[in-house]
Design an enzyme around this catalytic site. Structure first.
Site, PDB file in Angstrom:
ATOM      1  N   THR A 160       0.819  -1.222   0.000  1.00 21.96           N
ATOM      2  CA  THR A 160       0.000   0.000   0.000  1.00 21.96           C
ATOM      3  C   THR A 160       0.854   1.273   0.000  1.00 21.96           C
ATOM      4  O   THR A 160       1.997   1.254   0.451  1.00 21.96           O
ATOM      5  CB  THR A 160      -0.945   0.005   1.234  1.00 21.96           C
ATOM      6  OG1 THR A 160      -0.163  -0.181   2.417  1.00 21.96           O
ATOM      7  CG2 THR A 160      -1.984  -1.087   1.130  1.00 21.96           C
ATOM      8  N   PRO A 161       0.284   2.378  -0.470  1.00 28.86           N
ATOM      9  CA  PRO A 161       1.035   3.633  -0.595  1.00 28.86           C
ATOM     10  C   PRO A 161       0.866   4.547   0.619  1.00 28.86           C
ATOM     11  O   PRO A 161       0.203   4.190   1.588  1.00 28.86           O
ATOM     12  CB  PRO A 161       0.416   4.266  -1.829  1.00 28.86           C
ATOM     13  CG  PRO A 161      -1.019   3.873  -1.746  1.00 28.86           C
ATOM     14  CD  PRO A 161      -1.058   2.512  -1.093  1.00 28.86           C
ATOM     15  N   TRP A 162       1.401   5.746   0.496  1.00 32.94           N
ATOM     16  CA  TRP A 162       1.493   6.674   1.626  1.00 32.94           C
ATOM     17  C   TRP A 162       0.466   7.799   1.566  1.00 32.94           C
ATOM     18  O   TRP A 162       0.463   8.666   2.431  1.00 32.94           O
ATOM     19  CB  TRP A 162       2.899   7.287   1.639  1.00 32.94           C
ATOM     20  CG  TRP A 162       3.411   7.624   0.256  1.00 32.94           C
ATOM     21  CD1 TRP A 162       4.260   6.860  -0.497  1.00 32.94           C
ATOM     22  CD2 TRP A 162       3.071   8.753  -0.556  1.00 32.94           C
ATOM     23  NE1 TRP A 162       4.472   7.444  -1.719  1.00 32.94           N
ATOM     24  CE2 TRP A 162       3.751   8.616  -1.792  1.00 32.94           C
ATOM     25  CE3 TRP A 162       2.266   9.876  -0.374  1.00 32.94           C
ATOM     26  CZ2 TRP A 162       3.641   9.546  -2.826  1.00 32.94           C
ATOM     27  CZ3 TRP A 162       2.156  10.793  -1.403  1.00 32.94           C
ATOM     28  CH2 TRP A 162       2.835  10.623  -2.609  1.00 32.94           C
ATOM     29  N   PRO A 170       3.407  -1.887   4.051  1.00 31.43           N
ATOM     30  CA  PRO A 170       2.992  -0.496   3.836  1.00 31.43           C
ATOM     31  C   PRO A 170       4.157   0.335   3.300  1.00 31.43           C
ATOM     32  O   PRO A 170       5.301  -0.121   3.300  1.00 31.43           O
ATOM     33  CB  PRO A 170       2.604  -0.051   5.250  1.00 31.43           C
ATOM     34  CG  PRO A 170       3.508  -0.838   6.142  1.00 31.43           C
ATOM     35  CD  PRO A 170       3.817  -2.150   5.435  1.00 31.43           C
ATOM     36  N   THR A 229       2.089   3.321 -11.541  1.00 33.24           N
ATOM     37  CA  THR A 229       1.922   2.411 -12.677  1.00 33.24           C
ATOM     38  C   THR A 229       3.195   1.599 -12.916  1.00 33.24           C
ATOM     39  O   THR A 229       3.138   0.403 -13.180  1.00 33.24           O
ATOM     40  CB  THR A 229       1.553   3.232 -13.930  1.00 33.24           C
ATOM     41  OG1 THR A 229       0.329   3.907 -13.633  1.00 33.24           O
ATOM     42  CG2 THR A 229       1.373   2.366 -15.157  1.00 33.24           C
ATOM     43  N   GLU A 260      -4.499  -1.075  -8.248  1.00 30.85           N
ATOM     44  CA  GLU A 260      -5.024   0.290  -8.391  1.00 30.85           C
ATOM     45  C   GLU A 260      -3.805   1.182  -8.625  1.00 30.85           C
ATOM     46  O   GLU A 260      -3.018   1.420  -7.716  1.00 30.85           O
ATOM     47  CB  GLU A 260      -5.755   0.656  -7.098  1.00 30.85           C
ATOM     48  CG  GLU A 260      -6.001   2.114  -6.912  1.00 30.85           C
ATOM     49  CD  GLU A 260      -7.368   2.554  -7.362  1.00 30.85           C
ATOM     50  OE1 GLU A 260      -8.218   1.694  -7.624  1.00 30.85           O
ATOM     51  OE2 GLU A 260      -7.555   3.766  -7.468  1.00 30.85           O
ATOM     52  N   CYS A 285      -5.196   9.306  -6.122  1.00 35.22           N
ATOM     53  CA  CYS A 285      -5.102   8.719  -7.469  1.00 35.22           C
ATOM     54  C   CYS A 285      -6.220   9.206  -8.383  1.00 35.22           C
ATOM     55  O   CYS A 285      -6.037   9.304  -9.586  1.00 35.22           O
ATOM     56  CB  CYS A 285      -5.057   7.198  -7.401  1.00 35.22           C
ATOM     57  SG  CYS A 285      -6.341   6.499  -6.371  1.00 35.22           S
ATOM     58  N   PHE A 338       0.500  14.377  -8.852  1.00 35.71           N
ATOM     59  CA  PHE A 338       0.368  14.078  -7.421  1.00 35.71           C
ATOM     60  C   PHE A 338       0.773  15.266  -6.564  1.00 35.71           C
ATOM     61  O   PHE A 338       1.451  15.125  -5.550  1.00 35.71           O
ATOM     62  CB  PHE A 338       1.203  12.842  -7.063  1.00 35.71           C
ATOM     63  CG  PHE A 338       0.382  11.728  -6.446  1.00 35.71           C
ATOM     64  CD1 PHE A 338      -0.756  11.252  -7.075  1.00 35.71           C
ATOM     65  CD2 PHE A 338       0.741  11.143  -5.233  1.00 35.71           C
ATOM     66  CE1 PHE A 338      -1.516  10.224  -6.522  1.00 35.71           C
ATOM     67  CE2 PHE A 338      -0.014  10.115  -4.666  1.00 35.71           C
ATOM     68  CZ  PHE A 338      -1.140   9.664  -5.317  1.00 35.71           C
TER      69      PHE A 338
HETATM   70  P1  NAD Z   1       5.457   3.384  -5.581  1.00 36.46           P
HETATM   71  O1  NAD Z   1       4.662   2.654  -6.578  1.00 36.46           O
HETATM   72  O2  NAD Z   1       6.929   3.381  -5.695  1.00 36.46           O
HETATM   73  O3  NAD Z   1       5.143   2.865  -4.104  1.00 36.46           O
HETATM   74  C1  NAD Z   1       3.875   2.356  -3.695  1.00 36.46           C
HETATM   75  C2  NAD Z   1       4.127   1.195  -2.737  1.00 36.46           C
HETATM   76  O4  NAD Z   1       4.832   0.157  -3.437  1.00 36.46           O
HETATM   77  C3  NAD Z   1       5.011   1.549  -1.546  1.00 36.46           C
HETATM   78  O5  NAD Z   1       4.578   0.814  -0.425  1.00 36.46           O
HETATM   79  C4  NAD Z   1       6.385   1.064  -1.966  1.00 36.46           C
HETATM   80  O6  NAD Z   1       7.189   0.772  -0.852  1.00 36.46           O
HETATM   81  C5  NAD Z   1       6.023  -0.191  -2.735  1.00 36.46           C
HETATM   82  N1  NAD Z   1       6.994  -0.590  -3.752  1.00 36.46           N
HETATM   83  C6  NAD Z   1       7.885   0.193  -4.404  1.00 36.46           C
HETATM   84  N2  NAD Z   1       8.570  -0.540  -5.289  1.00 36.46           N
HETATM   85  C7  NAD Z   1       8.113  -1.808  -5.213  1.00 36.46           C
HETATM   86  C8  NAD Z   1       8.423  -3.013  -5.890  1.00 36.46           C
HETATM   87  N3  NAD Z   1       9.355  -3.066  -6.834  1.00 36.46           N
HETATM   88  N4  NAD Z   1       7.743  -4.135  -5.583  1.00 36.46           N
HETATM   89  C9  NAD Z   1       6.779  -4.109  -4.633  1.00 36.46           C
HETATM   90  N5  NAD Z   1       6.454  -2.992  -3.948  1.00 36.46           N
HETATM   91  C10 NAD Z   1       7.108  -1.848  -4.235  1.00 36.46           C
HETATM   92  O7  NAD Z   1       4.924   4.825  -5.517  1.00 36.46           O
HETATM   93  P2  NAD Z   1       5.697   6.034  -4.868  1.00 36.46           P
HETATM   94  O8  NAD Z   1       7.095   6.131  -5.396  1.00 36.46           O
HETATM   95  O9  NAD Z   1       5.556   5.974  -3.418  1.00 36.46           O
HETATM   96  O10 NAD Z   1       4.926   7.199  -5.519  1.00 36.46           O
HETATM   97  C11 NAD Z   1       5.247   7.511  -6.860  1.00 36.46           C
HETATM   98  C12 NAD Z   1       4.048   7.842  -7.602  1.00 36.46           C
HETATM   99  O11 NAD Z   1       3.057   6.807  -7.503  1.00 36.46           O
HETATM  100  C13 NAD Z   1       3.333   9.056  -7.050  1.00 36.46           C
HETATM  101  O12 NAD Z   1       3.941  10.239  -7.421  1.00 36.46           O
HETATM  102  C14 NAD Z   1       1.997   8.840  -7.664  1.00 36.46           C
HETATM  103  O13 NAD Z   1       2.032   9.244  -8.995  1.00 36.46           O
HETATM  104  C15 NAD Z   1       1.794   7.367  -7.599  1.00 36.46           C
HETATM  105  N6  NAD Z   1       0.980   6.952  -6.455  1.00 36.46           N
HETATM  106  C16 NAD Z   1      -0.281   6.558  -6.709  1.00 36.46           C
HETATM  107  C17 NAD Z   1      -1.081   6.185  -5.666  1.00 36.46           C
HETATM  108  C18 NAD Z   1      -2.479   5.752  -5.896  1.00 36.46           C
HETATM  109  O14 NAD Z   1      -3.280   5.821  -4.972  1.00 36.46           O
HETATM  110  N7  NAD Z   1      -2.815   5.263  -7.074  1.00 36.46           N
HETATM  111  C19 NAD Z   1      -0.610   6.223  -4.365  1.00 36.46           C
HETATM  112  C20 NAD Z   1       0.722   6.604  -4.144  1.00 36.46           C
HETATM  113  C21 NAD Z   1       1.503   6.943  -5.212  1.00 36.46           C
END
Ligand code: NAD
Length: 508
Positions: free
Chosen positions: A174-176, A202, A256, A274, A308, A409
């Site tokens: 999950t994200p932050w 998380p 994505t 998502e 998102c 974002f």
């Molecule tokens: P991210 O995709 O890197 O991180 C989301 C989650 O995935 C975090 O818990 C992270 O620790 C985990 N993660 C990262 N790399 C992973 C991997 N290789 N395998 C499994 N898990 C992994 O997103 P971010 O860098 O935190 O944010 C970057 C962008 O993502 C934001 O700027 C935004 O555009 C987008 N975002 C979207 C949402 C949404 O609700 N759709 C939420 C947060 C971020």
């Protein structure tokens, strides 16, 4: 610790958090929950979490390894079979008990959320706690009434029906941006209601609030090992959780790029993804422009734009463009950045340094391409951290700008002008995302034509693009970069269940 080791520790950063080996006494400590125990990561290292809102140290969280994930998967496996046999009405009661515990701890959870995630306590953090309560209540209610079918057959001697079983062990990442409500609504509530065991990873910048939610689950009586929490760096432990042969399915929310990496690593497993969005809000010539500006402003600036389904782009018909831009500027003027605990504060900082860097890169790109920045456009001065970004309105944007093409974002309202319906729909489709959209119009005919033409999972008419209630389906449209499956109420329950069919010979 030697000076060299110390330097090495601080050179390692994860999402702007320093990796350290020493934890000062008295620091709030976030540990993994594996089976029946709170345990540190086997690296022996920790991430030092600093508040994006106040700049103060919030605590330390375990930096776990792939081996820790393996232990969590084993714990989930050991607990999973028994939990899957718990009667569904008991699982529903468990969800309601969790909701009760969260509700009773609203104040403490909201304060931690405010401190660690950055969102203002009164304007946003308390509402997010209420969202988490609703997530568990919805799951507990809807699972009780989730019917499946019996099938008419050609053979008069046979009977067939289907029913739902848990998928098994879910890897949840999950994200932050909504670190409490999102896991609750999208995965933990539905996952428990449907009888799955889970390994939850998380985001590192919001792990302490995940620990606080885990404490609520334990207090409510979730059996040991059914939900396991592993803290640390996503590319290592998130990757391990989704790829591990012991996890049966994956629930992920985030970018994505990460979602696509996960789909490759988890090849063959059921996925509920998502991903990013770049929601356009389209304002037609016949719209109530004042209302549209106010609601679009809310869609751009809520959660500092870190949603998102946020309004990431505003497409304005030429005849209403100038009035709309003026209304958006007025909406930006009403936003109050400030002390996160002050009731007057309506917007918080960005959560982390990489997100700020992305927002700034998108703004620099817009300026290079000749856009006019009418409000904001940079870091806000006079606040406790450099993560506070001003509510921003940009006009005169070209379609090839990153603000149009990519998810920013951040708290930005980027406006593009159109003349014809074809032009509006082409602009809407010019981004690779397809999660949410909004249409502002005073005629039903226009509303349906646009809503049906837009390739997204959810369209709001005369409302901000991020309006959503937790029991209605939303998710990425097929063929876009916004993900797979649907979150919301019974749709998530179905995504997290396996449909099994049994055929009887009724003559024996
Ligand atoms: P991210 O995709 O890197 O991180 C989301 C989650 O995935 C975090 O818990 C992270 O620790 C985990 N993660 C990262 N790399 C992973 C991997 N290789 N395998 C499994 N898990 C992994 O997103 P971010 O860098 O935190 O944010 C970057 C962008 O993502 C934001 O700027 C935004 O555009 C987008 N975002 C979207 C949402 C949404 O609700 N759709 C939420 C947060 C971020």
């Amino acid at each position: 610790m030697t000076a060299a080791a110390h330097r090495h520790d601080f050179e390692r950063q994860i999402k702007g958090l320093a990796v350290v080996s020493d934890v000062p006494s008295g620091s709030r400590l976030g540990l993994n929950r594996i089976g029946d125990a709170w345990v540190p990561g086997s690296s022996g290292e920790f991430l030092a979490v600093t508040s994006p809102a106040t700049g103060e140290p919030v605590g330390h969280v375990a930096l776990s390894t792939r081996a820790d994930v393996g232990r969590a998967v084993a714990a989930a496996r050991a607990a999973g079979a028994g939990f899957a046999r718990m009667p569904v009405f008991d699982r529903a009661r468990l969800c309601h008990r969790i909701a009760d515990v969260i509700e009773a701890r609203t104040e403490a959870l909201a304060r931690l959320l405010c401190l660690e995630q950055g969102k203002p306590l009164h304007a946003e953090a308390k509402g997010e706690v209420a969202g988490a309560v609703l997530g568990f209540r919805n799951a507990g209610e809807q699972i009780k009434w989730l019917e499946t079918a019996a099938f008419p057959l050609q053979d008069p001697n046979k009977r067939a029906f289907s029913f739902l079983q848990p998928k098994g062990i879910f890897a949840i990442v999950t994200p932050w941006n909504f670190p409490l409500a999102l896991p609750a609504i999208y995965y933990l509530g539905p996952g428990l209601a449907t009888g799955n065991a889970m390994v939850w990873v998380p985001a590192p910048t919001t792990s302490l609030i995940a620990v606080a939610l885990m404490e609520c689950l334990i207090e409510a009586g979730v059996p040991d090992g059914v939900v396991n929490l592993v803290l640390g760096d996503g590319p290592e432990i998130g990757d391990e959780a989704v790829a591990h042969p012991g996890t049966d399915a994956v629930g992920f929310t985030g970018s994505t790029e990460t979602g696509h990496a996960i789909a490759r690593r988890a090849a063959g497993k059921p996925l509920l993804l998502e991903l990013g969005g770049n929601g356009p809000s389209i304002v037609l010539a016949d719209a109530d422009v004042a209302m549209a500006a106010a609601r679009i402003g809310a869609g751009c600036f809520a959660n500092a734009g870190q949603i998102c389904t946020a309004t990431e782009r505003v497409l304005a018909h030429a005849s209403v463009h100038d009035a709309l831009v003026e209304g958006l500027a007025a909406a930006a003027d009403k936003v109050r950045l400030g002390d996160a605990f002050d009731p007057a504060t309506t917007m918080g900082p960005l959560n982390n340094a990489p997100n700020l860097a992305k927002v700034e890169a998108h703004m620099a790109d817009a300026r290079r391409r000749g856009a006019s920045v009418l409000r904001g456009g940079g870091r806000a001065a006079g606040l406790p951290t450099a993560l506070h970004f001003e509510p921003t309105v940009v006009a005169g944007l070209t379609a090839d700008s990153l603000l149009n093409l990519e998810e920013s974002f951040g708290p930005i309202a980027p406006v593009l002008r159109f003349e014809t319906e074809e032009e509006a729909l082409a602009l809407a489709a010019s981004s690779r995302f397809g999660l949410s959209a909004a249409v502002f119009t005073s005629t039903i005919r226009n509303a349906f034509r646009y809503a049906e033409a837009l390739k997204v999972g959810i369209v709001n008419v005369n409302e901000m693009s991020c309006y959503w209630e937790a029991h209605i389906p939303a998710g990425g449209a097929a063929g876009t970069g916004s993900g797979l499956g649907r979150t919301g109420g019974r749709h998530t329950l179905l995504e997290m269940s396996d449909l099994k069919t049994i055929v009887f010979d009724a003559t024996r």
